[in-house]
Scaffold this motif. Structure first.
Motif, PDB file in Angstrom:
ATOM      1  N   LYS A 129      11.586   2.174  -1.406  1.00 55.43           N
ATOM      2  CA  LYS A 129      10.968   2.223  -2.525  1.00 55.43           C
ATOM      3  C   LYS A 129      10.135   1.013  -2.852  1.00 55.43           C
ATOM      4  O   LYS A 129       8.930   0.954  -3.420  1.00 55.43           O
ATOM      5  CB  LYS A 129      12.220   2.086  -3.683  1.00 55.43           C
ATOM      6  N   PHE A 130      10.702  -0.124  -2.372  1.00 52.17           N
ATOM      7  CA  PHE A 130       9.835  -1.637  -2.442  1.00 52.17           C
ATOM      8  C   PHE A 130       8.538  -1.375  -1.631  1.00 52.17           C
ATOM      9  O   PHE A 130       7.475  -1.598  -2.154  1.00 52.17           O
ATOM     10  CB  PHE A 130      10.965  -2.338  -1.603  1.00 52.17           C
ATOM     11  N   LEU A 131       8.630  -0.752  -0.408  1.00 56.47           N
ATOM     12  CA  LEU A 131       7.539  -0.508   0.411  1.00 56.47           C
ATOM     13  C   LEU A 131       6.295   0.473  -0.341  1.00 56.47           C
ATOM     14  O   LEU A 131       5.048   0.020  -0.307  1.00 56.47           O
ATOM     15  CB  LEU A 131       7.732   0.280   1.643  1.00 56.47           C
ATOM     16  N   ALA A 132       6.687   1.342  -1.311  1.00 52.23           N
ATOM     17  CA  ALA A 132       6.113   2.313  -1.699  1.00 52.23           C
ATOM     18  C   ALA A 132       5.307   1.651  -3.071  1.00 52.23           C
ATOM     19  O   ALA A 132       4.160   1.689  -3.460  1.00 52.23           O
ATOM     20  CB  ALA A 132       6.776   3.539  -2.213  1.00 52.23           C
ATOM     21  N   ALA A 133       6.157   0.918  -3.765  1.00 53.83           N
ATOM     22  CA  ALA A 133       5.781   0.266  -5.007  1.00 53.83           C
ATOM     23  C   ALA A 133       4.565  -1.086  -4.543  1.00 53.83           C
ATOM     24  O   ALA A 133       3.898  -1.190  -5.323  1.00 53.83           O
ATOM     25  CB  ALA A 133       6.877  -0.384  -5.699  1.00 53.83           C
ATOM     26  N   ARG A 134       4.848  -1.500  -3.532  1.00 61.83           N
ATOM     27  CA  ARG A 134       3.989  -2.831  -2.974  1.00 61.83           C
ATOM     28  C   ARG A 134       2.680  -2.212  -2.241  1.00 61.83           C
ATOM     29  O   ARG A 134       2.071  -2.903  -1.827  1.00 61.83           O
ATOM     30  CB  ARG A 134       4.723  -3.967  -2.491  1.00 61.83           C
ATOM     31  N   ASP A 135       2.711  -0.971  -1.754  1.00 65.39           N
ATOM     32  CA  ASP A 135       1.720  -0.598  -0.910  1.00 65.39           C
ATOM     33  C   ASP A 135       1.710  -1.299   0.375  1.00 65.39           C
ATOM     34  O   ASP A 135       0.599  -1.646   0.875  1.00 65.39           O
ATOM     35  CB  ASP A 135       0.286  -0.610  -1.641  1.00 65.39           C
ATOM     36  N   CYS A 136       2.703  -1.564   0.929  1.00 65.07           N
ATOM     37  CA  CYS A 136       3.119  -2.458   1.910  1.00 65.07           C
ATOM     38  C   CYS A 136       2.224  -2.026   3.262  1.00 65.07           C
ATOM     39  O   CYS A 136       1.755  -2.974   4.279  1.00 65.07           O
ATOM     40  CB  CYS A 136       4.411  -2.574   2.334  1.00 65.07           C
ATOM     41  N   PHE A 137       1.731  -0.785   3.389  1.00 58.87           N
ATOM     42  CA  PHE A 137       1.142  -0.153   4.746  1.00 58.87           C
ATOM     43  C   PHE A 137      -0.315  -0.281   4.485  1.00 58.87           C
ATOM     44  O   PHE A 137      -1.002  -0.121   5.394  1.00 58.87           O
ATOM     45  CB  PHE A 137       1.788   1.209   4.792  1.00 58.87           C
ATOM     46  N   ASP A 138      -0.874  -0.802   3.176  1.00 56.48           N
ATOM     47  CA  ASP A 138      -2.104  -0.863   3.001  1.00 56.48           C
ATOM     48  C   ASP A 138      -2.621  -2.260   2.811  1.00 56.48           C
ATOM     49  O   ASP A 138      -3.585  -2.418   2.526  1.00 56.48           O
ATOM     50  CB  ASP A 138      -2.696  -0.323   1.720  1.00 56.48           C
ATOM     51  N   VAL A 139      -1.839  -3.436   3.403  1.00 56.13           N
ATOM     52  CA  VAL A 139      -2.152  -4.668   3.374  1.00 56.13           C
ATOM     53  C   VAL A 139      -3.496  -4.871   4.075  1.00 56.13           C
ATOM     54  O   VAL A 139      -4.272  -5.632   3.670  1.00 56.13           O
ATOM     55  CB  VAL A 139      -1.082  -5.490   4.096  1.00 56.13           C
ATOM     56  N   ASP A 140      -3.780  -4.387   5.348  1.00 59.35           N
ATOM     57  CA  ASP A 140      -4.752  -4.489   6.071  1.00 59.35           C
ATOM     58  C   ASP A 140      -6.125  -4.108   5.251  1.00 59.35           C
ATOM     59  O   ASP A 140      -7.179  -4.797   5.338  1.00 59.35           O
ATOM     60  CB  ASP A 140      -4.721  -3.878   7.434  1.00 59.35           C
ATOM     61  N   VAL A 141      -6.024  -2.909   4.863  1.00 58.83           N
ATOM     62  CA  VAL A 141      -7.148  -2.524   3.900  1.00 58.83           C
ATOM     63  C   VAL A 141      -7.377  -3.130   2.743  1.00 58.83           C
ATOM     64  O   VAL A 141      -8.695  -3.728   2.383  1.00 58.83           O
ATOM     65  CB  VAL A 141      -7.061  -0.995   3.336  1.00 58.83           C
ATOM     66  N   LYS A 142      -6.541  -3.831   2.013  1.00 60.25           N
ATOM     67  CA  LYS A 142      -6.872  -4.540   0.741  1.00 60.25           C
ATOM     68  C   LYS A 142      -7.499  -5.813   1.237  1.00 60.25           C
ATOM     69  O   LYS A 142      -8.347  -6.273   0.650  1.00 60.25           O
ATOM     70  CB  LYS A 142      -5.371  -5.178   0.259  1.00 60.25           C
ATOM     71  N   ILE A 143      -6.751  -6.589   2.321  1.00 59.43           N
ATOM     72  CA  ILE A 143      -7.606  -7.953   2.822  1.00 59.43           C
ATOM     73  C   ILE A 143      -9.103  -7.558   3.167  1.00 59.43           C
ATOM     74  O   ILE A 143      -9.904  -8.488   2.681  1.00 59.43           O
ATOM     75  CB  ILE A 143      -6.691  -8.490   3.948  1.00 59.43           C
ATOM     76  N   LYS A 144      -9.194  -6.708   3.884  1.00 60.24           N
ATOM     77  CA  LYS A 144     -10.676  -6.558   4.422  1.00 60.24           C
ATOM     78  C   LYS A 144     -11.543  -6.008   3.155  1.00 60.24           C
ATOM     79  O   LYS A 144     -12.694  -6.458   3.261  1.00 60.24           O
ATOM     80  CB  LYS A 144     -10.505  -5.265   5.523  1.00 60.24           C
ATOM     81  N   THR A 145     -10.985  -5.382   2.503  1.00 62.49           N
ATOM     82  CA  THR A 145     -11.952  -4.942   1.254  1.00 62.49           C
ATOM     83  C   THR A 145     -12.364  -6.088   0.457  1.00 62.49           C
ATOM     84  O   THR A 145     -13.509  -6.215   0.001  1.00 62.49           O
ATOM     85  CB  THR A 145     -11.066  -4.057   0.119  1.00 62.49           C
ATOM     86  N   VAL A 146     -11.471  -7.308   0.274  1.00 66.61           N
ATOM     87  CA  VAL A 146     -11.833  -8.100  -0.548  1.00 66.61           C
ATOM     88  C   VAL A 146     -12.718  -9.338   0.467  1.00 66.61           C
ATOM     89  O   VAL A 146     -13.779  -9.776   0.059  1.00 66.61           O
ATOM     90  CB  VAL A 146     -10.682  -9.207  -0.988  1.00 66.61           C
ATOM     91  N   LEU A 147     -12.298  -9.407   1.673  1.00 63.40           N
ATOM     92  CA  LEU A 147     -12.955 -10.403   2.387  1.00 63.40           C
ATOM     93  C   LEU A 147     -14.317  -9.871   2.623  1.00 63.40           C
ATOM     94  O   LEU A 147     -15.291 -10.817   2.679  1.00 63.40           O
ATOM     95  CB  LEU A 147     -12.295 -10.393   3.751  1.00 63.40           C
ATOM     96  N   ASN A 148     -14.467  -8.688   3.085  1.00 63.10           N
ATOM     97  CA  ASN A 148     -15.832  -8.048   3.173  1.00 63.10           C
ATOM     98  C   ASN A 148     -16.840  -8.348   1.986  1.00 63.10           C
ATOM     99  O   ASN A 148     -17.861  -8.381   1.962  1.00 63.10           O
ATOM    100  CB  ASN A 148     -15.872  -6.505   3.656  1.00 63.10           C
ATOM    101  N   GLY A 149     -16.227  -7.968   0.654  1.00 69.31           N
ATOM    102  CA  GLY A 149     -16.941  -7.838  -0.589  1.00 69.31           C
ATOM    103  C   GLY A 149     -17.297  -9.327  -0.850  1.00 69.31           C
ATOM    104  O   GLY A 149     -18.466  -9.391  -1.536  1.00 69.31           O
ATOM    105  N   ILE A 150     -16.490 -10.185  -0.473  1.00 72.20           N
ATOM    106  CA  ILE A 150     -16.813 -11.737  -1.096  1.00 72.20           C
ATOM    107  C   ILE A 150     -17.713 -12.052   0.186  1.00 72.20           C
ATOM    108  O   ILE A 150     -18.052 -13.538  -0.001  1.00 72.20           O
ATOM    109  CB  ILE A 150     -15.569 -12.426  -1.296  1.00 72.20           C
TER     110      ILE A 150
END
Length: 622
Positions: A129-150
């Motif tokens: 439940k914690f993993l689903a609520a925090r999108d824990c499996f999408d950490v890499d996508v989140k980081i790259k989205t912001v780093l690439n955009g910035i």
């Protein structure tokens, strides 16, 4: 309610900066804060963030509120690489993924049906439940989205301590966006961003879940982000619904209404007082005069409307017009160290043209202006051209001179009155004359440099980031002066509002190429967006449809459509099954069945890998 300020007063050394300031900031609200330089914008931010305490009044915050604050030049130091630093933000999520793996292995080694097995199954259920609520499996996508955009797509392995100040500020911004605070406070966030990154940031902030409180001189940014504008004026805070453009209308209406009400009341007071003065001593009219006195005593006197300091008034003039062809660049090659900036660049500028030079940071915009000024052999100026150059760093000013000396030494023919008058028009007054240039604020230095530029009387102005450090009234004064300027203007700016107001044409430096776009800034951005979109075939008449492509082309396209359709179906089926498995794992009866959990977890991992593979194929085909 996230933050409430109730009658807050604050000052330094007994001098009030803010008086009786009250406002509330709601969850998810987007608020822009504006005001002239020195009015107390940063002070207000520090009161909100808790760095300062109010002398009077109170600052009330929601319990447990998480605040992220980006200072104007607020980078940070770290021995980590860019990517590793961002991973630290998600340490809890990453630890949870590792814990799930460990618990699953432990569950597999535990005898089914026992107390220990049930306890482990319950832990796995809670963890899922914690993993689903925090999108824990999408950490890499989140980081790259912001780093690439910035702007860090090629800098994942760069050590943060080796970065420039501007890069560190962008790193701090990237970190704050990934931390997702309840309240994101941004103090001049656009200062270190190029135009493409600004567009990305605006789009990203549209979907940001928390509240945003931003101080900015970027009017375009405020128009796109803010839903309310707060203005600090004369130590007080005014609130206006809407973005910056709406604020301009509402503020003008408010000022006009206040002045009209004040003048009407003053006229009424004068009439009443005149009647009292003429009739108070007469026995026959004393009673009616006393009635007027009581009216005056009961009247709630309106405060005289505050008249802000007159904004700078710039004026650019010249003596002689150049020939029609002002500038011709042919076969220009520019480099900085080992980096090629422009290869075989060509550009023509005509008399009276207003040309904006744009491009990402480090592409050579400022270098191009300097080469024009310094007379590169590949750059030919037309006859009677007289350049005048504005340096964004104001490095051409002598820091040891006083303000008056700096202008006077350049124009010895001026009388003292003429020199002082020119400086005063640009926003530097009697108390500034004896200040040394190096002691001036950024805004004051910019005004002095613009005054110096005026007095050069160039017919071709080369301006590198002229709005940096200027407050909004000064920016608008400069815009108006350059609109009225009859000469030629070539300028570099990150201020999109400024570019939009002035540019007739746009020259872009990108990938070593110098390309001119005819038309204003809106035309340029529309063309860039169109070029970035997937190309669509133009519609053709029905009778021509069968001829515009070969039979082979049509067969290939049909094959591609069928493959895309198949991929979309497979992706939908996998995502549906992924949702079903997550639902099963959340059920207590399933979580307690070791064999079933093991099978489902293994299937889930396989499906995730399959979805990733399908999406990669999908992106390749499109």
């Amino acid at each position: 309610m996230l933050i409430t300020l109730d009658n807050v007063t604050f000052g330094y050394d007994g001098n009030p900066i803010l008086e009786q300031v009250s406002f509330a900031l709601n969850e998810g609200e987007r608020v822009g804060l504006i005001g002239a330089n020195g009015e107390g914008k940063t002070t207000l931010i520090r009161l909100i963030s808790g760095e300062l305490e109010a002398e009077q009044g109170s600052v009330i915050k929601k319990n447990g509120i998480k605040i992220g604050y980006l200072e104007q030049n607020g980078g940070y130091t770290s021995g980590n690489t860019v990517y590793k630093e961002m991973l630290e933000i998600f340490r809890e999520e990453l630890d949870a993924v590792e814990k799930l793996s460990a618990l699953s292995a432990e569950l597999a080694a535990t005898e089914y049906g026992g107390r220990e097995y049930g306890a482990l199954a319950a832990k796995i259920e809670s963890l899922n439940k914690f993993l689903a609520a925090r999108d824990c499996f999408d950490v890499d996508v989140k980081i790259k989205t912001v780093l690439n955009g910035i702007g860090f797509s090629q800098m994942y392995d760069r050590v943060i301590d080796t970065m420039s100040g501007g890069e560190k500020t962008r790193m701090k911004l990237a970190r704050l966006l990934l931390e997702q605070p309840d309240l994101l406070i941004l103090d001049e966030p656009t200062n270190h961003l190029d135009i493409s990154t600004l567009f990305w940031l605006e789009e990203y902030l549209q979907t940001f879940g928390g509240a945003i409180f931003v101080v900015s001189h970027d009017r375009y940014f405020l128009d796109r982000i803010a839903g309310r504008i707060l203005e600090i004026e004369n130590k007080r805070l005014l609130s206006f619904a809407g973005n910056y453009s709406k604020y301009k209308i509402l503020k003008a209406d408010l000022c006009a209404r206040r002045l009209k009400d004040y003048e009407a009341q003053q006229e009424e007071i004068a009439k009443l007082q005149d009647y009292v003065d003429r009739n108070i001593a007469r026995a026959t009219t004393a009673k009616s005069a006393q009635s007027r006195v009581k009216q005056l005593e009961k009247m709630q006197i309106l405060e005289k409307p505050y008249v802000p300091h007159k904004p700078p008034v710039f004026k650019f003039c010249f003596e002689i017009q150049p020939y029609e062809n002002v500038l011709e660049i042919s076969g220009l090659n520019l480099s900085r160290g080992a980096k090629n900036l422009i290869t075989d660049g060509n550009l023509n500028v005509m008399r009276g043209e207003k040309l904006a030079v744009v491009g990402e940071n480090g592409t050579g915009k400022s270098t191009l202006l300097k080469e024009i000024m310094n007379g590169n052999p590949a750059i030919k100026a037309g006859r009677f051209v007289r350049f005048a150059y504005y340096d964004q760093e104001t490095a051409n000013l002598n820091g040891d001179n006083t303000v008056l000396q700096e202008l006077w030494e350049r124009h010895v023919g001026y009388t003292q009155t003429e020199a002082r008058s020119a400086l005063a028009r640009c926003g530097l007054f009697a108390e500034d004359m004896s200040k040394t240039v190096k002691s001036l604020s950024g805004g004051e230095r910019a005004k002095l440099a613009l005054c110096v530029l005026e007095c050069e009387r160039g017919n071709v102005l080369l301006m590198d980031e002229p709005t940096n450090h200027l407050d909004l009234p000064a920016r608008e004064g400069l815009e108006q002066a350059l609109k009225e300027f009859d000469g030629t203007l070539i300028f570099v700016s990150h201020d999109r509002y400024f570019i939009s107001a002035l540019a007739q044409n746009v020259a872009e430096i990108s990938g070593g190429h110098l390309v001119k776009f005819e038309g204003g800034y809106e035309s340029y951005t529309a063309e860039k967006k169109k070029a970035a979109e997937p190309q669509k075939s133009a519609p053709v008449a029905a009778e021509e449809k069968s001829f515009y492509r070969s039979k082979k082309d049509r067969a290939e396209e049909e094959k591609k459509k069928q493959f895309v359709k198949k991929l979309e179906t497979q992706i939908a089926e996998c995502e549906k099954r992924e949702e079903e498995i997550n639902g099963l794992l959340a059920r207590p009866d399933v979580a307690s069945d070791y064999t079933q959990v093991s099978v489902l977890v293994e299937e889930l991992e396989g499906i995730k890998l399959q979805i990733d593979s399908l999406y990669k194929q999908y992106e390749t085909v499109l």
